[in-house]
Write an enzyme that holds these catalytic residues in place. Sequence first.
Site, PDB file in Angstrom:
ATOM      1  N   SER A  10       0.859  -1.196   0.000  1.00  0.00           N
ATOM      2  CA  SER A  10       0.000   0.000   0.000  1.00  0.00           C
ATOM      3  C   SER A  10       0.887   1.235   0.000  1.00  0.00           C
ATOM      4  CB  SER A  10      -0.884   0.009   1.243  1.00  0.00           C
ATOM      5  OG  SER A  10      -1.383   1.320   1.430  1.00  0.00           O
ATOM      6  N   HIS A  35      -0.918  -1.251  -4.441  1.00  0.00           N
ATOM      7  CA  HIS A  35      -2.221  -0.988  -3.805  1.00  0.00           C
ATOM      8  C   HIS A  35      -2.350   0.517  -3.599  1.00  0.00           C
ATOM      9  CE1 HIS A  35      -5.818  -2.019  -1.462  1.00  0.00           C
ATOM     10  NE2 HIS A  35      -5.421  -1.092  -0.600  1.00  0.00           N
ATOM     11  N   ASP A  37      -4.547   3.582  -2.400  1.00  0.00           N
ATOM     12  CA  ASP A  37      -5.643   3.930  -1.500  1.00  0.00           C
ATOM     13  C   ASP A  37      -6.176   5.328  -1.784  1.00  0.00           C
ATOM     14  OD1 ASP A  37      -5.985   1.658   0.292  1.00  0.00           O
ATOM     15  OD2 ASP A  37      -3.945   2.100   0.971  1.00  0.00           O
ATOM     16  N   MET A  39      -8.807   8.145  -0.702  1.00  0.00           N
ATOM     17  CA  MET A  39      -9.667   8.577   0.416  1.00  0.00           C
ATOM     18  C   MET A  39     -10.149  10.003   0.172  1.00  0.00           C
ATOM     19  SD  MET A  39      -7.463   7.178   3.625  1.00  0.00           S
ATOM     20  CE  MET A  39      -6.686   5.548   3.601  1.00  0.00           C
ATOM     21  N   HIS A  68      -8.111   1.054  -4.564  1.00  0.00           N
ATOM     22  CA  HIS A  68      -9.079   0.829  -3.478  1.00  0.00           C
ATOM     23  C   HIS A  68      -9.771   2.166  -3.200  1.00  0.00           C
ATOM     24  CE1 HIS A  68      -9.488  -0.062   1.151  1.00  0.00           C
ATOM     25  NE2 HIS A  68     -10.650   0.119   0.567  1.00  0.00           N
ATOM     26  N   MET A  70     -12.038   4.508  -1.333  1.00  0.00           N
ATOM     27  CA  MET A  70     -12.748   4.798  -0.085  1.00  0.00           C
ATOM     28  C   MET A  70     -13.387   6.164  -0.279  1.00  0.00           C
ATOM     29  SD  MET A  70      -9.759   3.358   2.393  1.00  0.00           S
ATOM     30  CE  MET A  70      -8.567   3.430   1.052  1.00  0.00           C
ATOM     31  N   MET A 139     -11.445  -5.758   4.781  1.00  0.00           N
ATOM     32  CA  MET A 139     -10.675  -4.845   5.626  1.00  0.00           C
ATOM     33  C   MET A 139     -10.461  -5.502   6.986  1.00  0.00           C
ATOM     34  SD  MET A 139     -10.160  -2.211   3.739  1.00  0.00           S
ATOM     35  CE  MET A 139      -9.260  -1.302   5.002  1.00  0.00           C
ATOM     36  N   GLY A 144      -9.124   4.214   6.549  1.00  0.00           N
ATOM     37  CA  GLY A 144      -8.817   5.631   6.750  1.00  0.00           C
ATOM     38  C   GLY A 144      -7.354   5.904   7.020  1.00  0.00           C
ATOM     39  N   PHE A 145      -6.679   4.936   7.622  1.00  0.00           N
ATOM     40  CA  PHE A 145      -5.293   5.181   8.015  1.00  0.00           C
ATOM     41  C   PHE A 145      -4.454   3.916   7.910  1.00  0.00           C
ATOM     42  CE2 PHE A 145      -8.173   7.939  10.323  1.00  0.00           C
ATOM     43  CZ  PHE A 145      -7.669   9.193  10.011  1.00  0.00           C
ATOM     44  N   GLY A 147      -1.066   1.741   9.346  1.00  0.00           N
ATOM     45  CA  GLY A 147      -0.419   1.545  10.638  1.00  0.00           C
ATOM     46  C   GLY A 147      -1.319   1.102  11.770  1.00  0.00           C
ATOM     47  N   ASP A 181      -6.679  -6.432   3.911  1.00  0.00           N
ATOM     48  CA  ASP A 181      -6.061  -5.099   3.951  1.00  0.00           C
ATOM     49  C   ASP A 181      -6.124  -4.519   5.354  1.00  0.00           C
ATOM     50  OD1 ASP A 181      -5.189  -2.521   3.456  1.00  0.00           O
ATOM     51  OD2 ASP A 181      -6.830  -1.982   2.099  1.00  0.00           O
ATOM     52  N   GLY A 182      -4.942  -4.345   5.967  1.00  0.00           N
ATOM     53  CA  GLY A 182      -4.854  -3.667   7.252  1.00  0.00           C
ATOM     54  C   GLY A 182      -4.111  -4.467   8.303  1.00  0.00           C
ATOM     55  N   GLY A 203       1.154  -2.076   4.090  1.00  0.00           N
ATOM     56  CA  GLY A 203       1.635  -0.706   3.932  1.00  0.00           C
ATOM     57  C   GLY A 203       2.787  -0.428   4.860  1.00  0.00           C
TER      58      GLY A 203
HETATM   59  C1  DX5 Z   1      -6.487   1.674   5.142  1.00  0.00           C
HETATM   60  C2  DX5 Z   1      -5.946   1.321   3.788  1.00  0.00           C
HETATM   61  C3  DX5 Z   1      -4.852   0.324   3.814  1.00  0.00           C
HETATM   62  C4  DX5 Z   1      -3.648   0.743   4.609  1.00  0.00           C
HETATM   63  C5  DX5 Z   1      -2.900  -0.472   5.027  1.00  0.00           C
HETATM   64  O1  DX5 Z   1      -7.661   2.388   5.011  1.00  0.00           O
HETATM   65  O2  DX5 Z   1      -6.963   0.798   2.960  1.00  0.00           O
HETATM   66  O3  DX5 Z   1      -4.503  -0.072   2.503  1.00  0.00           O
HETATM   67  O4  DX5 Z   1      -2.801   1.580   3.909  1.00  0.00           O
HETATM   68  O5  DX5 Z   1      -1.824  -0.073   5.790  1.00  0.00           O
HETATM   69  P1  DX5 Z   1      -1.165  -1.014   6.884  1.00  0.00           P
HETATM   70  O6  DX5 Z   1      -0.614  -2.193   6.185  1.00  0.00           O
HETATM   71  O7  DX5 Z   1      -0.140  -0.136   7.497  1.00  0.00           O
HETATM   72  O8  DX5 Z   1      -2.260  -1.387   7.863  1.00  0.00           O
HETATM   73 ZN    ZN Z   2      -6.421  -0.213   1.011  1.00  0.00          ZN
END
Ligand code: DX5
Ligand code: ZN
Length: 232
Positions: A10, A35, A37, A39, A68, A70, A139, A144-145, A147, A181-182, A203
């Site tokens: 990501s 990937h 993202d 948002m 992806h 969002m 998910m 949204g974030f 980490g 994802d996540g 990510g």
């Molecule tokens: C969150 C994103 C993810 C995120 C994953 O909303 O869709 O793709 O970047 O990051 P990590 O792997 O750090 O959880």
């Molecule tokens: Zn994602």
Amino acid sequence: MEKNFRIAPSILSANFAKLGQEIVDVISSGTDFVHFDVMDNHYVPNLTIGPLVCEAIRPLTKATIDVHLMVKPVDRIIPDFAKAGADIITFHPEGSDHIDRSLSLVRDSGCKSGLVFNPATPLEYLDHVMDKIDMVLLMSVNPGFGGQKFIPETLNKLSQARKKIDTYMEKSGRQIWLEVDGGVNPNNIEEIAKAGADTFVAGSAIFGSGKDSDPNRYDTVVKSLRDALAQV
Ligand code: DX5
Ligand code: ZN
């Protein structure tokens, strides 16, 4: 179980000041998808990148760009991402008033399509649209974030999604990928794969692992992800 696993870094956690180089380096470390993202500060409380950035990175790699979305609503922006070079476009059912129509729009734009399920979103959204889906994305954090910590209940949901997909694939002979994802990292990827995922977004685990300008800085973490997958 499918042993052909894909790793999807990501770029949300990449260094945006050097995004092009980050992508080249992370793909050369042996990863498969970019990937991407998206948002909108409306469907999720963060704001990231759009079709212009997708278009800018497209010439840098032959790797699949896995967009992806969002965002809400989704339809207006889908053709823009297809034109910008996306290969796969996934969106959340909550982001569309007409899910079947949005899936068709993705396909008609020339991309593979997929639905994304938040931790509390039921898998039943799949039941009447399997024919229009190429990827199911679960998910394992709230979107949204980067980490965040992997939510363990996702393992049960992955098993349920795996069953639905396997039943459909046997019947139709058509491939559907199951992506997670996540919070995926070298310590939990093995159990996530055993629960049924075949495609893994990571990510912070990947981009947080390299500090300097060494083009091979992601090799170590990608190898540890692959080694863990080899145990499955
Ligand atoms: C969150 C994103 C993810 C995120 C994953 O909303 O869709 O793709 O970047 O990051 P990590 O792997 O750090 O959880
Ligand atoms: Zn994602």
